[in-house]
Write an enzyme that holds these catalytic residues in place. Structure first.
Site, PDB file in Angstrom:
ATOM      1  CD  GLU A 113       5.412  18.690  30.715  1.00  0.00           C
ATOM      2  OE1 GLU A 113       5.562  18.847  31.852  1.00  0.00           O
ATOM      3  OE2 GLU A 113       5.517  17.440  30.218  1.00  0.00           O
ATOM      4  CB  CYS A 132      10.470  18.462  21.569  1.00  0.00           C
ATOM      5  SG  CYS A 132       9.268  17.040  21.538  1.00  0.00           S
ATOM      6  CB  CYS A 139      -1.616  11.190  23.174  1.00  0.00           C
ATOM      7  SG  CYS A 139      -1.356  10.415  21.709  1.00  0.00           S
ATOM      8  CB  CYS A 143       1.759   4.004  23.274  1.00  0.00           C
ATOM      9  SG  CYS A 143       1.424   4.311  21.348  1.00  0.00           S
ATOM     10  CB  CYS A 146       3.866   6.839  25.636  1.00  0.00           C
ATOM     11  SG  CYS A 146       3.770   8.806  25.455  1.00  0.00           S
ATOM     12  CB  CYS A 379      11.333  10.379  23.526  1.00  0.00           C
ATOM     13  SG  CYS A 379      10.333   9.431  22.474  1.00  0.00           S
TER      14      CYS A 379
END
Length: 387
Positions: A113, A132, A139, A143, A146, A379
């Site tokens: 995205e 962005c 990823c 974390c 997230c 975010c």
């Protein structure tokens, strides 16, 4: 410290083996490599330059619009240099049409995205449009707060796939698709899916294309490009030597190793002071102010004493002459909700006290204007689901 240990996925630095590479794209080629590709196509070098002008300067990807190419060769040349890398599956809008999140399917079915945000002028600030971008499908930094990190790493994105997001965003602005009429894409932030520093070669290649003038690139200002990292110290040091004055953003999220080991698992490899020291060396060498990203989580990392500790950690680095030149800025991020997360955003009064304490220590601090949270485009919310 949180009440119970946070369960995290393992850190993953390398993409899974056996992934096919994306098709070769114009944006993957240096100007020198273009000549070899032209010879491979049996075309003069200026043909590739013509396609590059269409792509970078005119933001055009459709062969029929490239009327300066021979009609009989147009499709063949364009197909060889501009294969489709990103297929749009869905675009969602928020904030009155000034925020647009696009879900892309890559050639191998992976989903990523990107989020385009337009900001009006005001308070001494000119209008800007920020894209962005994603640098990986998924990823591997794990974390736990997230959504992207909890999905794991599928693969790295190519330079071409990164740049194609930017060309699409610039074209959307130029054509007036974003509320406010035709405009210009001015800023890029590597804060989409993925850890950019874990895909270093492709990301640096993309940045070089972004800042090179047409027909070699998009002609953006390096100072308007922000490269975010959770703290891959060797890569921060490598970036310091690149000579590209981008803004470095270090996603810190905790000033103490005990908590950061839980929230940002890379901290088990590179501790708080190692990451901050590498960021300071970047600032000292490039004279570019570093941004410290800090997601505010209620009763997890937003205590007043942690604000004091953060200020002390940052103030332990400076110019070595008893003073500081404002090398760092703290960007507090209200935590954005993700499905199944046990954490919520900080209370406003705790957020204000955090700011007050940092400013009392001379640290420049702002609270990020969160955009796109209602379309999961803020975010930490990018999860790239086609559901």
């Amino acid at each position: 410290m949180s009440e119970e240990p946070v369960k995290t996925l393992p850190l993953v630095f390398e993409q899974p083996r056996g992934r096919k590479k994306p098709p070769r794209h114009l944006a993957d080629l240096t100007p020198e490599e273009r000549q070899a590709v032209a010879a491979e196509l049996g075309e003069p070098a200026f043909r590739v330059k013509q396609v590059a002008h269409h792509y970078y300067a005119r933001l055009e990807r459709e062969p029929e619009a490239m009327t300066d190419l021979p009609a009989a060769q147009r499709e063949r040349i364009a197909a060889a240099l501009l294969p489709e890398l990103l297929h749009p599956l869905r675009t969602l809008e928020a904030d009155g049409g000034t925020t647009r999140k696009t879900l892309w399917r890559l050639f191998d079915g992976a989903l990523v995205e990107s989020v385009l945000m337009r900001y009006s002028a005001g308070a001494g600030r000119s209008e800007r449009a920020t894209l962005c971008v994603s640098s990986q499908a998924g990823c591997g930094m794990a974390c736990p707060f997230c959504a992207t990190g909890q999905g794991g790493l599928q693969r790295n994105m190519s330079t071409g796939e990164i740049i194609d997001q930017v060309v699409d965003g610039a074209a959307a602005m130029a054509s007036g698709l974003v509320t406010g009429g035709p405009g210009r894409l001015s800023n890029i932030v590597f804060m989409g899916m993925g850890e950019p520093m874990a895909n270093y070669k492709a990301v640096i290649g993309a940045i070089r294309r972004m800042v090179a003038p047409a027909p070699d690139g998009l002609g953006l200002s390096a100072r308007n490009i922000t490269l975010s990292t959770v703290g891959l110290v060797p890569r921060i040091r490598q970036l310091t030597e690149e000579g590209i004055p981008v803004t470095l953003a270090l996603s810190l999220h905790a000033p103490d190793d005990e908590l950061r080991d839980e929230l940002v698992p890379i901290n088990t490899r590179f501790k708080v002071h190692e990451a901050v020291e590498a960021a300071w060396e970047y600032a000292r060498t490039t004279k570019r102010r570093v941004s410290i990203e800090y997601a505010m989580m209620r009763d997890i990392n937003d205590q007043a004493w942690r604000a004091d500790l953060l200020g002390d950690v940052l103030n332990s680095y400076g110019d070595g002459a008893g003073g500081r030149w404002g090398w760092v800025h703290v960007n507090l991020i209200p935590l954005n909700p993700t499905p199944g997360s046990k954490w919520t955003a900080s209370r406003r009064e705790d957020e204000r006290e955090f700011v007050r304490r940092l400013e009392a220590k001379g640290i420049s601090t702002t609270v990020r204007d969160t955009r796109g949270s209602d379309i999961d485009g803020a975010c930490g919310q990018l999860a790239a689901s086609d559901a």
